[in-house]
Write a protein that holds these residues in place. Structure first.
Motif, PDB file in Angstrom:
ATOM      1  N   ILE A  29       0.832  -1.203   0.000  1.00 20.67           N
ATOM      2  CA  ILE A  29       0.000   0.000   0.000  1.00 20.67           C
ATOM      3  C   ILE A  29       0.868   1.254   0.000  1.00 20.67           C
ATOM      4  N   THR A  30       1.940   1.239   0.766  1.00 22.23           N
ATOM      5  CA  THR A  30       2.729   2.455   0.938  1.00 22.23           C
ATOM      6  C   THR A  30       3.804   2.632  -0.136  1.00 22.23           C
ATOM      7  N   ARG A  31       3.884   1.718  -1.083  1.00 20.82           N
ATOM      8  CA  ARG A  31       4.835   1.904  -2.193  1.00 20.82           C
ATOM      9  C   ARG A  31       4.418   3.069  -3.096  1.00 20.82           C
ATOM     10  N   TYR A  32       3.130   3.404  -3.085  1.00 18.80           N
ATOM     11  CA  TYR A  32       2.615   4.363  -4.059  1.00 18.80           C
ATOM     12  C   TYR A  32       1.791   5.456  -3.377  1.00 18.80           C
ATOM     13  N   ILE A  33       1.772   6.609  -4.015  1.00 16.14           N
ATOM     14  CA  ILE A  33       0.919   7.718  -3.587  1.00 16.14           C
ATOM     15  C   ILE A  33      -0.325   7.697  -4.470  1.00 16.14           C
ATOM     16  N   ASN A  34      -1.485   7.883  -3.881  1.00 20.31           N
ATOM     17  CA  ASN A  34      -2.717   7.832  -4.650  1.00 20.31           C
ATOM     18  C   ASN A  34      -2.802   8.987  -5.644  1.00 20.31           C
ATOM     19  N   ARG A  35      -3.290   8.687  -6.826  1.00 23.29           N
ATOM     20  CA  ARG A  35      -3.351   9.674  -7.903  1.00 23.29           C
ATOM     21  C   ARG A  35      -4.216  10.877  -7.541  1.00 23.29           C
ATOM     22  N   GLU A  36      -5.410  10.651  -7.001  1.00 23.18           N
ATOM     23  CA  GLU A  36      -6.320  11.764  -6.721  1.00 23.18           C
ATOM     24  C   GLU A  36      -5.787  12.640  -5.593  1.00 23.18           C
ATOM     25  N   LEU A  37      -5.198  11.988  -4.575  1.00 21.82           N
ATOM     26  CA  LEU A  37      -4.650  12.763  -3.458  1.00 21.82           C
ATOM     27  C   LEU A  37      -3.420  13.546  -3.909  1.00 21.82           C
ATOM     28  N   SER A  38      -2.661  12.959  -4.830  1.00 23.45           N
ATOM     29  CA  SER A  38      -1.515  13.672  -5.393  1.00 23.45           C
ATOM     30  C   SER A  38      -1.984  14.878  -6.200  1.00 23.45           C
ATOM     31  N   TRP A  39      -3.115  14.722  -6.905  1.00 22.80           N
ATOM     32  CA  TRP A  39      -3.639  15.858  -7.676  1.00 22.80           C
ATOM     33  C   TRP A  39      -4.025  17.002  -6.751  1.00 22.80           C
ATOM     34  N   ILE A  40      -4.629  16.690  -5.625  1.00 23.90           N
ATOM     35  CA  ILE A  40      -5.008  17.747  -4.675  1.00 23.90           C
ATOM     36  C   ILE A  40      -3.758  18.496  -4.205  1.00 23.90           C
ATOM     37  N   GLU A  41      -2.663  17.761  -3.983  1.00 20.59           N
ATOM     38  CA  GLU A  41      -1.404  18.405  -3.602  1.00 20.59           C
ATOM     39  C   GLU A  41      -0.893  19.314  -4.719  1.00 20.59           C
ATOM     40  N   PHE A  42      -1.085  18.878  -5.971  1.00 22.00           N
ATOM     41  CA  PHE A  42      -0.687  19.730  -7.099  1.00 22.00           C
ATOM     42  C   PHE A  42      -1.470  21.048  -7.085  1.00 22.00           C
ATOM     43  N   ASN A  43      -2.785  20.951  -6.906  1.00 19.53           N
ATOM     44  CA  ASN A  43      -3.589  22.183  -6.903  1.00 19.53           C
ATOM     45  C   ASN A  43      -3.227  23.068  -5.714  1.00 19.53           C
ATOM     46  N   ARG A  44      -2.781  22.449  -4.638  1.00 15.21           N
ATOM     47  CA  ARG A  44      -2.322  23.229  -3.484  1.00 15.21           C
ATOM     48  C   ARG A  44      -1.058  24.018  -3.844  1.00 15.21           C
ATOM     49  N   ARG A  45      -0.214  23.430  -4.678  1.00 12.41           N
ATOM     50  CA  ARG A  45       0.993  24.146  -5.108  1.00 12.41           C
ATOM     51  C   ARG A  45       0.632  25.342  -5.989  1.00 12.41           C
ATOM     52  N   VAL A  46      -0.413  25.193  -6.791  1.00 10.70           N
ATOM     53  CA  VAL A  46      -0.886  26.334  -7.589  1.00 10.70           C
ATOM     54  C   VAL A  46      -1.420  27.421  -6.654  1.00 10.70           C
ATOM     55  N   GLY A 103     -11.029  21.322   3.169  1.00 15.22           N
ATOM     56  CA  GLY A 103      -9.963  22.149   3.736  1.00 15.22           C
ATOM     57  C   GLY A 103      -9.328  23.046   2.693  1.00 15.22           C
ATOM     58  N   PHE A 104      -9.193  22.515   1.474  1.00 17.81           N
ATOM     59  CA  PHE A 104      -8.593  23.298   0.395  1.00 17.81           C
ATOM     60  C   PHE A 104      -9.461  24.508   0.049  1.00 17.81           C
ATOM     61  N   VAL A 105     -10.777  24.310  -0.023  1.00 14.32           N
ATOM     62  CA  VAL A 105     -11.691  25.412  -0.340  1.00 14.32           C
ATOM     63  C   VAL A 105     -11.604  26.499   0.728  1.00 14.32           C
ATOM     64  N   THR A 106     -11.481  26.087   1.987  1.00 15.17           N
ATOM     65  CA  THR A 106     -11.314  27.069   3.065  1.00 15.17           C
ATOM     66  C   THR A 106     -10.054  27.902   2.831  1.00 15.17           C
ATOM     67  N   GLU A 107      -8.973  27.249   2.416  1.00 17.56           N
ATOM     68  CA  GLU A 107      -7.719  27.967   2.118  1.00 17.56           C
ATOM     69  C   GLU A 107      -7.914  28.918   0.938  1.00 17.56           C
ATOM     70  N   GLN A 108      -8.646  28.461  -0.088  1.00 14.08           N
ATOM     71  CA  GLN A 108      -8.912  29.316  -1.251  1.00 14.08           C
ATOM     72  C   GLN A 108      -9.548  30.637  -0.836  1.00 14.08           C
ATOM     73  N   TYR A 109     -10.572  30.544  -0.004  1.00 16.30           N
ATOM     74  CA  TYR A 109     -11.311  31.760   0.344  1.00 16.30           C
ATOM     75  C   TYR A 109     -10.563  32.629   1.352  1.00 16.30           C
ATOM     76  N   LYS A 110      -9.702  32.019   2.110  1.00 16.07           N
ATOM     77  CA  LYS A 110      -8.803  32.829   2.941  1.00 16.07           C
ATOM     78  C   LYS A 110      -7.860  33.619   2.036  1.00 16.07           C
ATOM     79  N   ALA A 111      -7.338  32.945   0.993  1.00 16.17           N
ATOM     80  CA  ALA A 111      -6.464  33.632   0.038  1.00 16.17           C
ATOM     81  C   ALA A 111      -7.231  34.731  -0.694  1.00 16.17           C
ATOM     82  N   TYR A 112      -8.508  34.487  -0.991  1.00 14.54           N
ATOM     83  CA  TYR A 112      -9.330  35.496  -1.672  1.00 14.54           C
ATOM     84  C   TYR A 112      -9.484  36.748  -0.802  1.00 14.54           C
ATOM     85  N   LYS A 113      -9.747  36.554   0.486  1.00 21.60           N
ATOM     86  CA  LYS A 113      -9.883  37.703   1.386  1.00 21.60           C
ATOM     87  C   LYS A 113      -8.582  38.498   1.453  1.00 21.60           C
ATOM     88  N   ASP A 114      -7.461  37.783   1.555  1.00 23.48           N
ATOM     89  CA  ASP A 114      -6.160  38.465   1.587  1.00 23.48           C
ATOM     90  C   ASP A 114      -5.927  39.232   0.293  1.00 23.48           C
TER      91      ASP A 114
END
Length: 698
Positions: free
Chosen positions: A10-27, A94-105
């Motif tokens: 199980i731990t040999r690999y990172i899940n594709r969808e969870l990795s995508w969320i990390e990518f959008n977090r980098r954006v 959690g990501f959406v909450t971060e988005q709107y915090k960034a929007y307010k800033d």
């Protein structure tokens, strides 16, 4: 109870969808970075919203379908659909909450520079007068209030449209406790700008109000005899994947047009609502869409759909200090040496690097071919094309001049289907032979072939690239293209086009490696060769730059190479399922992702090959869909000078200490800034005057 072996698997690999969320977090980090110009922050924030829309409407929609069907098998990363969906929704919330915090800033920072987004009450009297006039003269005539009751069923709610949910009582019942409630929806027109500009005041540069805010303020104009007691925005995301039976389709273009109409009725996936929405309205929406509470997102602190922010830099014309400085791509130096591109390409291969070098060279390649009486035929693959394409106009002219023009146009390019259907009809009308690829496969290869009659016989001129033939995205994406008159590559390209347009089966080619027939095997061979070289104590190294890495077979081969001692440097912009730096598994592998001004899009590969390096460019990522379900091409970069150029591009990315994030064992990314001089690969690339100098090997 899980065994140790199962846990390791199980731990040999990172899940594709969870990795995508990390990518959008980098954006999103780019929208939060203090060094990003303010209007560029708005653009990055808008991109995160658009990215999330596509993720929900395609990837999450597919998982929900699996869950509903009772599918419970785990994928190779150890997740079944139900458990993965729970984790996705938790992280996405959690990501959406971060988005709107960034929007307010962002709005606070913009306000300090005279750019303000207001509620109606915050507008001055002059601004309110202008907004009122715009509403009554422009907006009101196109609005359609849609009441919902026994005689008027729920209207079609389009995916990703903004709507207002309106709860009303009759005027005579206003203020009466337990008065009967009435429900209606109003669509916010999608063909108007969401950001309505109102007159500025004082030293302010730009003032805006959201279109839905303006409609909300005037909602009573749509419901005479009724008193609105609640008006809140909502937005529905539907499953947007096409369900095509290509085998049974007599006319693929007609079948896709039918499926696009069906897309409007796709299964609901996500419901976004404004915080404070009336319980009665929410109840009506949940009941109508048959959606679970887990997929309802309550948005607090900003408008629904931040995707509209991507247009903000275009709306602010004056304050260029809040944007990245304009960069004018240079025209490739080689093509300035002769009057004809064909004269240059006949003598030597030319590698160009967008957007630092101009895409106009690609346009000129086709434009010259269209005008040249010695050119007999043009063949090209098109996946995503710009709205006003010089290249397509050149293809039309070529056909009108009597040349044989063959266009492989992919109708199934997601979310560009309607545009590509329009292009197909237009090209056919001009006399081009348009084909839609092979049944069951998307044609994603980027190949142009020009057949020209010359004194010594027919010659094939080629362009093979990593990116689409789209002059607009070529200004925003980094891509690499190779011009060549190599006879073996030309022969291979002819075989590729014959396979797509006719009944010819693809033989093993001389130089080009196509998918889905040979590419997976060739990548396996190249990786295994480096593994064997390392085991024998010979020089061995792999550098690969891709958008995504999610194919299990490739990952396992890279793990084996790492264990043999091969140094592997991966530059993966988005999804990466490989877990680097694990002792005994991947300690010789590094993974970095670069998110910056331009979208890193090129797919480039370097293999040390015992001191005789090989370099490749490709249209394909290391994903199962690219290797097994798409027509793709990887092309060798054979000339020493062009190969050195490609290696120089890769080394530039490996040196980045500013925008490179390094993937950790636990699936997170961190910046690893060097204590020395900061090095930003994209900014350094702009400074390079010539990419074509010979490279001193270290």
């Amino acid at each position: 109870m899980k065994t140790e072996e199962t846990m390791q698997e199980i731990t040999r690999y990172i899940n594709r969808e969870l990795s995508w969320i990390e990518f959008n977090r980098r954006v999103l980090e780019e929208a939060q970075d203090k060094d990003t110009p303010l209007l560029e922050k708005a653009k990055f924030l808008g991109i995160t919203a658009s990215n999330l829309d596509e993720f929900m409407s395609v990837r999450v929609a597919g998982l929900l379908d699996l869950q509903k069907s009772g599918y419970s098998k785990k994928d190779f990363t150890g997740y079944a659909p139900a458990s993965l969906l729970r984790r996705i929704f938790k992280r996405t919330s959690g990501f959406v909450t971060e988005q709107y915090k960034a929007y307010k800033d962002l709005t606070r920072q913009l306000a300090r520079h005279g750019i303000r987004i207001h509620t109606f009450e915050e507008l001055s009297q002059t601004q309110q007068k202008a907004a009122n006039q715009y509403y009554h003269q422009i907006v009101f005539p196109v609005l359609t209030p849609m009441a919902i009751d026994q005689s008027r069923p729920f209207p079609l709610i389009n995916s990703l449209g903004i709507y207002l949910a309106v709860v009303l009582v009759r005027n005579e019942d206003a203020g009466v406790e337990d008065a009967p409630l009435h429900f209606a929806v109003v669509r916010v027109p999608a063909n108007f700008s969401r950001l309505v500009q109102v007159p500025s005041r004082g030293k302010a540069k730009a003032h805006f109000i959201f279109l839905e805010e303006l409609i909300r303020e005037h909602i009573e104009t749509l419901f005479n005899g009724y008193a609105p007691i609640s008006v809140h925005a909502f937005r529905l995301t539907r499953n947007s994947d096409l369900a095509l039976d290509e085998e049974a389709a007599e006319d693929l273009l007609e079948e896709i047009e039918k499926e696009l109409r069906k897309r409007r009725w796709g299964t609901p996936v996500r419901l976004e609502v404004e915080k404070g929405i009336h319980p009665y309205a929410l109840e009506q929406l949940i009941e109508e869409f048959e959606i679970s509470s887990a997929t309802v997102f309550e948005i607090d602190g900003g408008p629904l759909d931040l995707g509209c922010l991507t247009r903000m830099p275009d709306l602010i014309k004056e304050n260029t200090s809040l944007k990245y400085p304009e960069i004018i791509p240079s025209y490739p130096q080689e093509f300035l040496e002769e009057d004809s591109l064909f004269d240059v390409i006949r003598k030597k291969d030319v590698l160009i690097y967008h957007p630092y070098e101009s895409f106009q060279a690609v346009n000129d390649f086709v434009i010259e071919a269209a005008e040249d009486p010695q050119v007999l035929a043009i063949k090209i693959t098109l996946y995503r094309v710009s709205g006003n394409s010089l290249l397509v106009r050149a293809l039309e002219r070529a056909a009108e001049y009597g040349k044989q023009v063959t266009v492989v146009l992919e109708l199934k390019a997601r979310f560009d289907e309607e545009r590509n259907i329009a292009w197909a009809k237009r090209l056919e009308k001009a006399g081009c032979h348009v084909v839609y690829g092979l049944v069951g496969l998307k044609t994603h290869a980027k190949v142009t072939q020009i057949i020209r009659q010359e004194e010594d016989g027919l010659r094939r001129y080629m362009h093979v690239g990593t990116g689409n033939y789209n002059e607009n995205t070529a200004k925003l994406y980094t891509d690499v293209g190779l011009f060549t008159a190599d006879s073996e590559i030309g022969e291979d390209a002819s075989s590729l086009f014959n396979e797509i347009t006719g009944y010819s089966s693809a033989p093993r080619m001389n130089q080009l490696i196509p998918a889905p027939t040979w590419m997976a095997q060739e990548f396996a061979r190249l990786i295994q060769r480096e593994t064997l070289n390392a085991q024998q104590g010979k020089p061995a190294r792999i550098i690969a730059k891709v958008n995504s890495l999610s194919n299990q077979d490739i990952i396992d081969l890279l793990y084996e190479a790492s264990q043999a001692g091969v140094q592997i440097d991966l530059i993966v912009r988005g999804v990466c399922c490989l877990r680097p730096g694990v002792q005994g598994l991947s300690e010789n592998i590094t993974v970095r992702s670069i998110i910056d001004r331009y979208l890193e899009h090129s797919r480039l590969f370097y293999f040390e090959n015992d001191g005789d390096p090989e370099a490749w460019l490709s249209s394909a990522d290391w994903m199962t869909r690219n290797l097994t379900r798409r027509v793709e091409v990887m092309c060798p970069v054979r000339n020493r000078c062009t190969r050195d150029t490609l290696f120089r591009i890769l080394k530039l990315h490996l040196k980045d200490t500013v925008k490179a994030r390094h993937l950790q064992q636990n699936g997170t990314y961190i910046r690893m800034a060097d204590e020395g001089v900061a090095f930003r690969s994209q900014f350094e690339a702009v400074k390079i005057k010539s990419w074509k100098k010979p490279l001193k090997r270290s």
